[in-house]
Every structure is written in structure tokens, then in C-alpha cells.
Design a protein around this motif. Structure first.
Motif, mmCIF file in Angstrom:
data_model
loop_
_atom_site.group_PDB
_atom_site.id
_atom_site.type_symbol
_atom_site.label_atom_id
_atom_site.label_comp_id
_atom_site.label_asym_id
_atom_site.label_seq_id
_atom_site.Cartn_x
_atom_site.Cartn_y
_atom_site.Cartn_z
ATOM 1 N N ALA A 1 1.157 -1.208 0.309
ATOM 2 C CA ALA A 1 0.095 -0.268 -0.152
ATOM 3 C C ALA A 1 1.292 1.791 -0.297
ATOM 4 O O ALA A 1 2.143 0.859 0.957
ATOM 5 N N PRO A 2 0.222 2.281 -0.426
ATOM 6 C CA PRO A 2 1.318 4.281 -0.899
ATOM 7 C C PRO A 2 0.791 4.251 0.994
ATOM 8 O O PRO A 2 -0.287 4.251 1.459
ATOM 9 N N VAL A 3 1.867 4.440 1.515
ATOM 10 C CA VAL A 3 1.681 5.224 2.730
ATOM 11 C C VAL A 3 2.358 6.472 2.878
ATOM 12 O O VAL A 3 3.305 6.754 2.537
ATOM 13 N N SER A 4 1.681 8.011 3.762
ATOM 14 C CA SER A 4 2.489 8.388 4.163
ATOM 15 C C SER A 4 2.026 8.802 5.387
ATOM 16 O O SER A 4 0.708 9.196 6.093
ATOM 17 N N LEU A 5 3.546 9.249 6.309
ATOM 18 C CA LEU A 5 3.203 8.968 7.614
ATOM 19 C C LEU A 5 3.905 10.696 8.281
ATOM 20 O O LEU A 5 4.545 10.886 7.618
ATOM 21 N N TRP A 6 2.374 11.040 8.728
ATOM 22 C CA TRP A 6 2.641 12.533 9.663
ATOM 23 C C TRP A 6 3.206 12.351 10.991
ATOM 24 O O TRP A 6 2.373 12.366 11.432
ATOM 25 N N LEU A 7 3.855 13.856 11.398
ATOM 26 C CA LEU A 7 4.324 13.668 12.888
ATOM 27 C C LEU A 7 3.742 14.833 13.140
ATOM 28 O O LEU A 7 4.197 15.533 12.309
ATOM 29 N N THR A 8 3.159 14.929 14.454
ATOM 30 C CA THR A 8 2.678 16.181 15.054
ATOM 31 C C THR A 8 3.114 16.369 16.143
ATOM 32 O O THR A 8 3.763 14.875 16.596
ATOM 33 N N GLY A 9 2.998 17.229 17.119
ATOM 34 C CA GLY A 9 3.611 17.186 18.306
ATOM 35 C C GLY A 9 4.840 16.528 18.295
ATOM 36 O O GLY A 9 5.471 17.259 17.420
ATOM 37 N N GLU A 10 5.044 15.955 19.773
ATOM 38 C CA GLU A 10 6.269 15.166 20.169
ATOM 39 C C GLU A 10 6.748 14.222 19.085
ATOM 40 O O GLU A 10 8.009 13.787 19.134
ATOM 41 N N ALA A 11 6.021 13.989 18.009
ATOM 42 C CA ALA A 11 6.471 12.754 17.473
ATOM 43 C C ALA A 11 7.234 13.385 16.781
ATOM 44 O O ALA A 11 8.230 12.793 15.435
ATOM 45 N N VAL A 12 7.369 14.636 16.074
ATOM 46 C CA VAL A 12 8.403 15.210 15.429
ATOM 47 C C VAL A 12 9.518 15.053 15.045
ATOM 48 O O VAL A 12 10.720 15.318 14.375
ATOM 49 N N TRP A 13 10.177 14.739 17.066
ATOM 50 C CA TRP A 13 11.521 14.794 16.836
ATOM 51 C C TRP A 13 12.118 13.165 16.566
ATOM 52 O O TRP A 13 13.414 13.061 16.497
ATOM 53 N N PHE A 14 10.862 12.246 16.156
ATOM 54 C CA PHE A 14 11.781 11.076 15.749
ATOM 55 C C PHE A 14 12.162 11.585 14.181
ATOM 56 O O PHE A 14 12.799 10.719 13.562
ATOM 57 N N ALA A 15 11.921 12.295 13.354
ATOM 58 C CA ALA A 15 12.127 13.144 12.035
ATOM 59 C C ALA A 15 13.336 13.120 12.039
ATOM 60 O O ALA A 15 14.753 13.739 11.658
ATOM 61 N N VAL A 16 14.407 13.386 13.170
ATOM 62 C CA VAL A 16 15.480 13.964 13.780
ATOM 63 C C VAL A 16 16.002 12.982 14.280
ATOM 64 O O VAL A 16 16.107 11.869 15.154
ATOM 65 N N PRO A 17 17.609 12.788 13.090
ATOM 66 C CA PRO A 17 18.808 12.139 13.268
ATOM 67 C C PRO A 17 19.131 11.432 14.423
ATOM 68 O O PRO A 17 19.312 12.003 15.674
ATOM 69 N N GLY A 18 19.156 10.546 14.967
ATOM 70 C CA GLY A 18 19.691 9.565 16.064
ATOM 71 C C GLY A 18 18.084 9.485 17.522
ATOM 72 O O GLY A 18 18.288 7.964 18.579
#
Length: 120
Positions: free
Chosen positions: A34-51
Motif C-alpha cells: 500500500a502507498p503510505v504517508s506518515l505525518w508526525l505532529t506534536g512530540e512525534a516530530v522528534w523521530f524525524a531528527v537523526p538519532g
């Protein structure tokens, strides 16, 4: 053709099980084709930061960095514009392949024909 799965994650490390569920569903949907689009909001945005994904730990769960890698390899990963700004994050702070976008882009994705939205 399968529906696009749009997932919005609103929790971070403080809600480990909810966080893991969103990433697991995203990776499982990708594995199913399936095509997937994952949006990170709030505190979840930190998972897009290396490490940051590497520091996440939940017993009996797949490593978050592996689930994140699956999304980056075959899906779309987006960080909320306002959430990034509130944390002083720019595109230069994020993993390669992560985009920053706001409510208009999210709305366009979830209102597209054959889209399925899930919020964690």
C-alpha cells in the motif's frame, strides 16, 4: 490499486505504545504494497531528527529505527510545519527524505479518492 494509507501520529516517546503502533501499521502497510504517508505532529516530530528513533525503546516491539527506515524507503514522511517551528526545527535538522508541510497538504491527502486516514 490499493488505497493510500495516511497516518497521523500525535504522540512521542511519552506514549510509547501508541507511537509504536503508528510506525508498525505504516511499515506493515508498506510491506503489503500500500502507498503510505506518515505525518508526525506534536512530540512525534522528534523521530524525524537523526538519532532520535534509535533512542526509542519498547519491549517486544520492532526497533523504531527499522520501522522508520521502511517508511523513508517506500513511503512519505512529513513533519507538521507548526510543530517543527515550535521546536525550532528546519529541514536541515531532519533526516534525508523528510518533508515539512502543513494542514493544507494533510487535508489534500486525506480527502483524495481512495485514501484512508488513521490518527494515533
Amino acid at each position: 490499486m490499493s488505497r493510500t494509507l495516511v497516518i497521523k501520529l500525535t504522540a512521542g516517546s511519552d506514549e510509547a505504545e501508541r507511537t509504536n503502533q503508528a510506525f508498525t501499521v505504516a511499515a506493515a502497510a508498506i510491506a503489503a504494497g500500500a502507498p503510505v504517508s506518515l505525518w508526525l505532529t506534536g512530540e512525534a516530530v522528534w523521530f524525524a531528527v537523526p538519532g532520535r528513533a534509535e533512542s526509542f525503546d519498547l519491549p517486544h516491539a520492532a526497533p523504531l529505527q527499522d520501522l522508520l527506515a521502511a517508511v523513508l524507503a517506500a513511503g512519505t514522511l512529513t513533519v507538521c510545519t507548526q510543530c517543527a517551528k515550535r521546536r525550532d526545527l528546519t529541514g536541515a535538522d531532519l533526516l534525508d527524505g523528510v518533508r515539512i508541510a502543513g494542514a493544507p497538504a494533510f487535508t489534500e491527502e486525506i480527502l483524495a479518492p481512495d485514501a484512508q486516514a488513521i490518527v494515533y
